[in-house]
Structure formats: C-alpha cells, structure tokens
Motif scaffolding. Structure first.
Motif: not given
Length: 437
Positions: A49-63
């Motif tokens: 709720e009310k936390t725009p995590i789509r704006r966070w860099r969650l696609d960067v999972q690293g190596v």
C-alpha cells in the motif's frame, strides 16, 4: 530513480539454472529453479500500500559473485569481522556476496544432531528434508520477487534442531555484501523439531563504498516450529543507501509452538519488509516486535501479520517507527482469525514518531475475523515528540536535544532491549545514533 517498466528485463532463467549446475546442485534443485524462473515473466510485483516499488531498481538482480572461503573466523574480511562477537566460539555462519564463506558449529551441538550449513550444502547432504520444506511457507508463486528469489537464492543458512534439543547459544548469521553487482539473495531455513529451543540472530549489511551499482538484497526466511518448539529470531539490517532491502519472513507453528520475531529495519535505502506467522497448531503463540528508522528520502513498507488457524492460539505484534527528514513509512499490521480458531487472541500496536514536518508515517491496523469466540484488538498512533515530556526533562537540567533523544530511545526500547546478544544491542544503539544524529 528510473521506473521499472519491465521487471524481468535483466532476468534470465537459463542463466540461473546454469549457475545452479555450475555449483553441482542436485538435478531436482536445478529443475526447481528453472520452474521458478519460468514463472517470473507471468507474475506481478507485490503491491504494498502506497509504496511505489515499480520505481525501484528491482530488475537488477546482479551476477553470481562468490566470496572467498576461509578456514577460520580470523581470516574473514575486517568489515565482516566487525559484525559479530569475535571473542565468542558459538555457532556462526557467514555469507560474503553470493556465497557462504565460513561456518562454525561447536561439536557439542553437532553431536546432538544439530545441523548448520549453507542452503546449497544442505541440498546435497539433507536433500529430502530441504525439498519438503523449501519455499512452502513463502511460495515461489506468491509474486514476481518470490519467483526471482526461488530461481536465484544463494548461500543462506540451513539450521536443523532435532527433537528435545536446546541450543543454549544463539546461532549467528552474518550476511554481507561489498560488491554492488553481486546477486545477494540469501535464504534462511530453520527447522526446529518438537520441544526444541533455539535463538537465531541475523545481521545483514553492505559496504559498497562509492559504487553506483544498485545492490538488491532479495532475502527470505522460513521457520518451521514443531509441537512445543520455541524459536527466537532476531534480525538487524543496515545497508548502504544505494541498496534496496527486500525481506520476506514466514513461520509455521504446530501445537504449542512459539516464535519471537525481533526485527530492526535500520537500512539506509528503500525497504520492503514483510513478516508473517501462520499459527497452524492449537496453543501456538507468536510475538513480533519491529522497529524501523527512516531518514533522507527513504521509502519503507513494513508489514507484520498473523494468521490464526489453531484453537487458543495467541499473537502479539508491536511496530515502532521513527521518521525524519523526508522519509516515508507505511506500517501495516494484519491479524487474520480463520473460522474454527476458537479462543484465539490477536493483539497489535503500530506507533509512528515523526521528527520533521516533511516526514510521513501511516499506521494501518487490520483485523480480519471469521470466528465469533475470539479476542482481538489494535492500537495505532502517528504523532510527534511529546512537548510535555520534553519540557519535563528540560526542567531537570537536560538540553532539548538530549531530551528528544532520550524520548526517542525510550520509544524504541521495547524492541532494542529484547535483542538476545549484548554486542548486537550495542551495534543497534550505534546504528540509532548514526541515523538519528
């Protein structure tokens, strides 16, 4: 911060499976990871709720960047050595970036059947036990982040405590990253058999220096407590502001089992923290205490939950948050009492203390009751430092700054005082001083 338009863009399930094969993981686990990875594209991100995590860099999972294995605690990097009690000789497991680099289990506990290892090692030595528990409390298809975690988890800890065994010393887990490009996805799995006792202390940290890499800690914890077992789980998270802290914790309790969660979300960057207990057994109890401190422009979503299934089960949840600068916290407490959970009792309290005009905190207590013969209650408050308390302390010769600091520490004391290790309480106090100024 860029918008996350395609969360799976940098995720490659075939590459994840290749890493698993390269680590000589069993065939069933490689296939298990591939299956989870295949689900990533079809699942949605969680929607706190009310936390725009789509704006966070969650696609960067690293190596995959494994750390250097050492044969003694004295060989650990200085940044890691400062995170545990170097004078102790108790159970200890250390993850550096993408792998466990050191494990210590005193012979007295090993002789009683206690197992402490990385989760990857457990897949080879305790495969059936791992297979029957891994991500059954925190499901691979719960959401996109869960599927990513299932495909990529690394290092972590596997703790098994046999029936009737009491581990008198806290088990310490140090999870640390200093490589911003590393996959950092530890999974902690605890199986406490009937009438066992254990305390587990988790310390998550990073030392990224000036790197611009966006480290994502996509971590998970699962605790399975058998009939009459008692598990205490304490965690302190303190990472750099460029890192994102994702932590999902789940516990399943059988008859008369008990868990105590003690969580210090002290991270400098964005936080998504979700801690839930499933009180499946009759007479089971859960006690959850969480503190979080937000500074700068942090965004924090902190959720605690209890699901009552067993009769005469009891849960208590206390969350206390302090927000300063322009930080925002969304604090959710969810108590769910299922039909048939007669005589259940669920209580929760969420309190937010704001230290600046631009800080914001929302406290959202939620009760979902499907049974009549129960007790449930909640309390929530959002406010600023009490002016009368400040005045009282100043009238005793204490400066305003020190008076406010004492009030804040007193506000957080119910959780800090419960941390089971003296050195870790001291560490938490140092973090509070750093964050609160």
């Amino acid at each position: 911060m860029p918008v996350m338009t395609n969360p799976a863009a940098s995720f490659d399930c075939k590459a994840a499976a290749a890493i698993a094969r390269g680590k000589n993981e069993p065939d069933w686990l490689v296939a298990w990871r591939e299956e989870a990875g295949a689900r990533v594209a079809d699942l949605q991100l969680p929607q706190p709720e009310k936390t725009p995590i789509r704006r966070w860099r969650l696609d960067v999972q690293g190596v995959h960047r494994p750390g250097k294995t050492v044969s003694s605690a004295a060989q650990l990097p200085p940044a890691i050595a400062s995170l545990y009690d170097a004078s102790g000789t108790g159970p200890l497991i250390v993850q550096h970036n993408s792998s466990v680099v050191f494990t210590r289990l005193p012979e007295e506990w090993a002789a009683q059947g206690v197992v402490l290892s990385s989760l990857e090692e457990a897949a080879r030595t305790h495969g059936e036990l791992l297979r029957s528990h891994l991500m059954t409390a925190y499901a691979r298809d719960e959401h996109k982040l869960a599927a990513m975690h299932a495909a990529l988890w690394n290092g972590g800890a596997f703790l098994y405590v046999p029936r009737d065994v009491t581990v008198a010393e806290p088990v310490q887990a140090i999870l640390s990253a200093d490589d911003g490009e590393a996959t950092f996805a530890p999974h902690i799995l605890i199986i406490a058999e009937a009438n066992s006792r254990v305390s587990f202390v988790e310390n998550v940290s990073s030392s990224l220096g000036g790197t611009e890499a966006a480290l994502v800690h996509n971590g998970a914890v699962e605790v399975f407590a058998g009939a009459g077992a008692h598990v205490r789980y304490a965690a302190v998270h303190d990472m750099d502001s460029s890192a994102i802290d994702i932590s999902y914790r789940r516990a399943i309790l059988e008859n008369d089992a008990r868990i105590e969660w003690l969580i210090g979300d002290m991270h400098e960057g964005h936080v998504l923290s979700d801690t839930k207990t499933i009180l499946r057994g009759s007479g089971s109890t859960s006690d959850t205490k969480v503190i979080c401190v937000g500074t700068g422009s942090q965004r924090m979503s902190v959720t605690t939950g209890a699901v009552h299934i067993g009769r005469s089960s009891e849960s208590g949840m206390v969350t206390r948050a302090v927000m300063k600068d322009e930080a925002t916290a969304i604090i959710n407490g969810v108590t769910k009492i299922e039909k048939g959970a007669t005589h259940a009792n669920g209580e929760q309290t969420e309190r937010v203390l704001m230290l600046s005009p631009k800080a914001r905190g929302d406290a959202n207590p939620i009760l979902l009751i499907d049974e009549d013969d129960v007790k449930a209650g909640h309390a929530a408050s959002v406010g600023r430092v009490n002016a009368e308390q400040v005045y009282y302390l100043m009238s005793r010769g204490i400066s305003r700054t020190e008076a406010e600091r004492l009030i804040i520490y007193g506000f957080l004391h119910p959780v800090v005082s419960e941390i089971p290790l003296d050195w870790m309480r001291d560490q938490l106090q140092r973090i509070l001083v750093k964050k609160l100024g």
